[in-house]
Design an enzyme around this catalytic site. Sequence first.
Site, PDB file in Angstrom:
ATOM      1  N   GLU A 104      -5.112 -10.044   0.262  1.00 54.00           N
ATOM      2  CA  GLU A 104      -5.891  -9.885   1.486  1.00 54.00           C
ATOM      3  C   GLU A 104      -7.365 -10.094   1.163  1.00 54.00           C
ATOM      4  O   GLU A 104      -7.877  -9.532   0.188  1.00 54.00           O
ATOM      5  CB  GLU A 104      -5.701  -8.495   2.111  1.00 54.00           C
ATOM      6  CG  GLU A 104      -4.310  -8.237   2.665  1.00 54.00           C
ATOM      7  CD  GLU A 104      -4.167  -6.842   3.279  1.00 54.00           C
ATOM      8  OE1 GLU A 104      -5.198  -6.241   3.655  1.00 54.00           O
ATOM      9  OE2 GLU A 104      -3.028  -6.359   3.364  1.00 54.00           O
ATOM     10  N   GLU A 109       0.810  -1.223   0.000  1.00 53.94           N
ATOM     11  CA  GLU A 109       0.000   0.000   0.000  1.00 53.94           C
ATOM     12  C   GLU A 109       0.844   1.275   0.000  1.00 53.94           C
ATOM     13  O   GLU A 109       0.746   2.111   0.887  1.00 53.94           O
ATOM     14  CB  GLU A 109      -0.947  -0.019   1.202  1.00 53.94           C
ATOM     15  CG  GLU A 109      -1.967  -1.137   1.089  1.00 53.94           C
ATOM     16  CD  GLU A 109      -2.921  -1.218   2.259  1.00 53.94           C
ATOM     17  OE1 GLU A 109      -4.117  -1.412   2.025  1.00 53.94           O
ATOM     18  OE2 GLU A 109      -2.468  -1.091   3.415  1.00 53.94           O
TER      19      GLU A 109
END
Length: 982
Positions: free
Chosen positions: A496, A418
Amino acid sequence: MTAYWESTAPGAGRRPARADAPSDARVLSLNGTWRFRLAPTAAGTGAGFVTDGFDDSGWDEMRVPSHWVLEEFTPLAGGPRRSMKGTAEGPLYTNTAYPIPLDPPHVSTENPTGDYRLEFELPDDWGDSTVLRFQGVDSCAKVWLNGTELGWSTGSRLPFELDAPVRPGRNVLAVRVHRWSSGTYLEDQDMWWLPGIFRDVELIERPPGAIDDHHVHADYDHESGTGALRVDATTEAVVEIPELGIRMAAGETARVPVEPWSAEVPRLYRGTLRSAGERVELAIGFRHVEIVDGVFTVNGRPVTFRGVNRHEHHPDTGRTLDRETMVQDIVAMKRANVDAVRTSHYPPHPEFLRLCDEYGLWVLEECDLETHGFIYAGWEKNPPADPAWRDALLDRVRRMVERDKNHPSVVIWSLANESWTGETFSVLRQWVADRDPSRPVLYERDPSYRDSDFYSLMYPSLEDLDRIGRRAEDTPDGVTAAEDERRRSLPFLLVEYAHAMGNGPGSLQDYRRIMLEHDRICGGFVWEWIDLGINAVTADGTAHVMHGEDIDYEPCGGRFNLDGLLFSDRTPTPALAELAKAYEPVRVTVGSDHVLVDNLRHTTDTADLRFTWALADDGEPVADGTLDVPAVGAGGQGRVAVPVPTRQARGTLVLTVEARTATDAAWAQAGHVVAWGQRIVSEPPVRSLPRRSDAGSRAPGGDDVTLGPGTFDAATGRLVRLGDLALDGPVLDVHRAPTENDHGQGDLNDLASVWSATGLDRMLHRTDLVDRGDDHLRVAGRTAPTTHAHGVDWTMLWQADGDALVLTVDVEPTGPWADTPHRHRDIWLPRLGLRLSLPAAYARARWFGRGPGETYVDSFEGSRLGTFDRAVDDLQTPYPVPQENGNHVQTRWLELTGQDVPPLRVDGVDGHPTFDFTARRWTSHDLQRARKPHDLRDSGRVWLNLDHRQQGIGSASVGPALPERYRVPRERTTWSVRLQAG
């Protein structure tokens, strides 16, 4: 001059990164008790603390390794040493937000800095050359030895080494550790901010001719079964692998028949790399990783990871873990059918990877790099897009790859998490490709995926995941046609999914089914393995698990650190059983006269498994045996007949077939259940609804109304006595204490706020009709909130059935449940059912249905059908944040018992054979109000919910909205239950 802790350089004075491996080099551990003093700024305690004669006798004792914020220490304001948990000087949790001003690379003057000192003795025969190794220091450390500065480093979860001019006898090591530094901008992972020397510190003797570094190349040809081995070394050395008959010089190549390494069969060949000055232990695993036509393969076969994301965490010691805890995690993973770990979001302690090699886990290793908090600046000055940070980012990737390049378990490198986009990612990708072409590279966040060998997303919906599997997904915004064509050709990796926050996640089976349908999808990693809670005590000494909201500090990341499949103390949550079922490597399907065995494994056949069958009548074992299942190859299917004896059953007859390990393994003893399937062979007829006559209908007189064994309040129509049992209810119940997933993510999918705003937690009841017939009692009314126009009209029809009562409930939502006139809200019912208040003496519950743990409409396949017996107090799941829990779906009958109270039995009836139930000593409203488990108090009653349906749990805390098929339909609904006391 720029202060080192604000420099974009990664460090100074450090030795080149190298592989971590056990050797016979003499090692002196410097773990133990150090001296420590916390100071308010980066100046620390001043320059004098590095000198030999500095008096540190008044300083705190501090364990190393540890995080000082989890230990007792003298706070900045002075006074006695104590725990500072819950304050700004203790552990902080901010999720995505930086705890410092967003002004890279600078940090505030207020910068808590820990000065550490250690005096140690060195043997007289210690060699002339020594390396000082720090396995992990958060976030920036400067080091002095005997008053001489050695260097400094950032990169908290990465090792660094320094040349150490030690002397025989007494030595003084001084380390200054800054809580905040330029490195903080590169470490905005979703976890606690925990400064300190938190991994091992050691001195390593380097005799002449020692091996500074080595690189194992162990390839495998699946067609010939041949392994190719070459071990490069920085000095002349000899490679010996006795089991393979290999003895050769470093740099030479040997090709021999071998058994390949995989997560299922972690075959390691032990050997040595020996030079004139050192012997390095080798653990060789031969395997070949390759992407073929858009499919991720190892050893020539596709891999579909059964993965979890794993932070390093212990509720007392934070990211300081001992080997025993690492083994405990890996054993629990293997027993839950997990075969892959993403090291979110940093390289783990090197011992963990050695254990993955040994026990067998695929590893996606992620670099210690995340800049998530730059979202608050619109990604302006994001380090991957700023050339000034390039060396620091490359340094982190280099240290990861060099340390762990020899582990067969590591099959994918991840550049970062991220961190949006930037040209530096191309530099990182190219460096990895040049240094280690044997493994593919992942970077998930760049929508072009130009620097990734995988297409990857987080938390897609089921529908989107299926489209991705078919390569029919939408094109990301801002990418070229050529970039999209390449991206669409890549395998897909779900880094995820299924956010396991609180009660959840739901749909684990749904996600797994889609993954197995498409070769493009190479599996996924559930977020996450363990709750990141910290053990703490309140001011009055009450123990509790601390989360972000318990900290007197802003920014606050809330409770998002509690999102694991295990509680913080490593007790499994109910989700782990559900995951183990979803991740079964062998699928057992029980048919009417046969059993299908689908081998979903990557490598091995089923010869290592023993198949058994068992027949149970209402949960009581009546027959069992073994099944002779011929070995089914990886990817194959077998079919065998089921020798079930014919017999008369008094209850529901259930056949269970299990696949168990036949022999002991490192992670489980023989007999461990790997997979199972069930089928209902026969079940008794469900009780029919009593016939009803409409004759003789009349309004009741007096205070009470009787019908069969029941006594009702004439005004409200509520049941107040059933035989010898005094009770209250039932009342229509549409409320549940919101789960973490009900709260959604911010304003997205926030069902709980809608429920609160529209009054579902403060419904009022009105009785419009109490009508007594000759053989029935009909009660009608409305349940609705204050302020709003929506509500539920209901009718409860009671009929006598011998010494029992049958209740048929008819409900119809009325008014604006969708697109409300005020603020256009969409209101979904969290539950639709009945609530009864029972005497506190009820202590045990026995039922036939799914169990023994809690189950919901989107999370029940990991729980078996059978008869279960539990204490009422054990029906609750102790989530550290109180919320809805303890539901049981597909219940056919329920019995509650206790001292001095008649047994209460609930049965399904014809047309409505099953129901949900919960039983607890507090109400849903009590659950909703409680902040911590210790806030819950015995109300003096047992509250029994008998639900037609409860909404699923989903994973909307981070993820898609709950699928509509798992919601409670807002439509006219009828169901029935039978109640009997005594």
